[in-house]
Design a protein around this motif. Structure first.
Motif, PDB file in Angstrom:
ATOM      1  N   THR A 157      -5.154   4.431 -30.807  1.00 29.27           N
ATOM      2  CA  THR A 157      -3.702   4.668 -30.736  1.00 29.27           C
ATOM      3  C   THR A 157      -2.952   3.363 -30.530  1.00 29.27           C
ATOM      4  N   ALA A 158      -1.726   3.325 -31.046  1.00 31.84           N
ATOM      5  CA  ALA A 158      -0.847   2.156 -30.893  1.00 31.84           C
ATOM      6  C   ALA A 158       0.386   2.572 -30.086  1.00 31.84           C
ATOM      7  N   SER A 159       0.877   1.701 -29.238  1.00 29.15           N
ATOM      8  CA  SER A 159       2.088   1.986 -28.452  1.00 29.15           C
ATOM      9  C   SER A 159       2.748   0.664 -28.089  1.00 29.15           C
ATOM     10  N   GLY A 160       3.951   0.759 -27.519  1.00 32.82           N
ATOM     11  CA  GLY A 160       4.683  -0.462 -27.166  1.00 32.82           C
ATOM     12  C   GLY A 160       5.405  -0.990 -28.401  1.00 32.82           C
ATOM     13  N   ALA A 173       8.199  -3.107 -29.420  1.00 34.71           N
ATOM     14  CA  ALA A 173       9.640  -2.881 -29.613  1.00 34.71           C
ATOM     15  C   ALA A 173      10.302  -4.157 -30.145  1.00 34.71           C
ATOM     16  N   PHE A 230       4.420   4.209 -35.476  1.00 32.91           N
ATOM     17  CA  PHE A 230       3.012   3.962 -35.091  1.00 32.91           C
ATOM     18  C   PHE A 230       2.081   4.888 -35.867  1.00 32.91           C
ATOM     19  N   GLU A 231       0.996   4.335 -36.410  1.00 31.69           N
ATOM     20  CA  GLU A 231      -0.030   5.124 -37.081  1.00 31.69           C
ATOM     21  C   GLU A 231      -1.380   4.880 -36.391  1.00 31.69           C
ATOM     22  N   ALA A 232      -2.022   5.950 -36.049  1.00 33.24           N
ATOM     23  CA  ALA A 232      -3.324   5.837 -35.355  1.00 33.24           C
ATOM     24  C   ALA A 232      -4.413   5.384 -36.324  1.00 33.24           C
TER      25      ALA A 232
END
Length: 227
Positions: A13-16, A18, A26-28
């Motif tokens: 997973t991708a997050s953050g 900005a 975001f694409e897993a």
């Protein structure tokens, strides 16, 4: 996923991420945990003909994450067609099972080697008197297994001596030959035939003469001559 995660697929997973200039989507992704390579090799064994079968064992190369043989989904099974009474020779040790979701398993068979047993054949010592017929030559067998007997040998033993009924008093070797068998390593030990002296009695024959006459011829009788 962790270093010890089971084989399979795990989401990355991708997050953050900005930024004022971007609208970020975001694409897993996927982390594929593939099976580790595991080789299970049967350990070669040996035994002597007639002895009990040894314990069948295997070595494991490639186990990770502190796994042991007990960790496998399906334990390994080892077997051989040989038995305690199997003839000398080589017999395969087969291996089955040993599967696990986390391992690609390679199974390697082994060999059980049955070696010949030790057999000693000793010629029995014999004796006879000078002039008597030769005794029957016999031998003692030490080391037979699996209820084997003299008749079990591939080639029977042959016993011989240079002595005859008329041989002089003394000692004569009893030799062995032949005695071969695929299941035995044979040691042959010679014996001795002792020819003892025969009993001979020499008896002076009684004589008589008249007073004043010449002495008669002195003679004897012999009892016990042979040959």
């Amino acid at each position: 996923a962790t270093a010890s995660s089971n084989a399979g697929s795990y989401t990355i997973t991708a997050s953050g991420a900005a930024d004022a200039n971007y609208t970020i989507g975001f694409e897993a992704g996927t982390l594929a945990v593939t099976k580790a390579a595991l080789t299970i090799r049967v350990e070669d064994k040996t035994k002597v003909y007639g002895a009990a079968l040894p314990s069948l064992t295997a070595s494991y190369t490639g186990l990770v994450n502190q796994d042991t043989s007990a960790s496998l989904d399906t334990p390994v099974s080892l077997s051989t067609s040989a038995t305690a009474s199997s003839n000398a020779g080589a017999y395969p040790i087969t291996i089955t099972g040993g599967t696990d979701a986390n391992y690609t398993t390679t199974l390697v068979a082994g060999t059980l080697t049955v070696s010949p047993a030790a057999l000693t054949i000793r010629a029995d010592d014999q004796s006879k008197m000078y002039g008597a017929v030769l005794p029957t030559l016999t031998a003692t067998y030490t080391g037979f297994v699996n209820q084997d007997a003299i008749a079990s040998l591939d080639t029977p033993v042959s016993l011989n001596t240079s002595a005859t009924a008329s041989s002089n008093a003394g000692t004569y070797p009893i030799t062995l030959s032949g005695a071969a068998d695929a299941n035995y390593t044979i040691t042959m030990t010679p014996g001795t035939l002792t020819v003892s002296k025969a009993a001979l009695t020499i008896r002076a024959e009684d004589k008589s003469k008249v007073y004043g006459a010449a002495l008669p011829a002195l003679t004897a009788t012999y009892t016990g001559f042979v040959n």
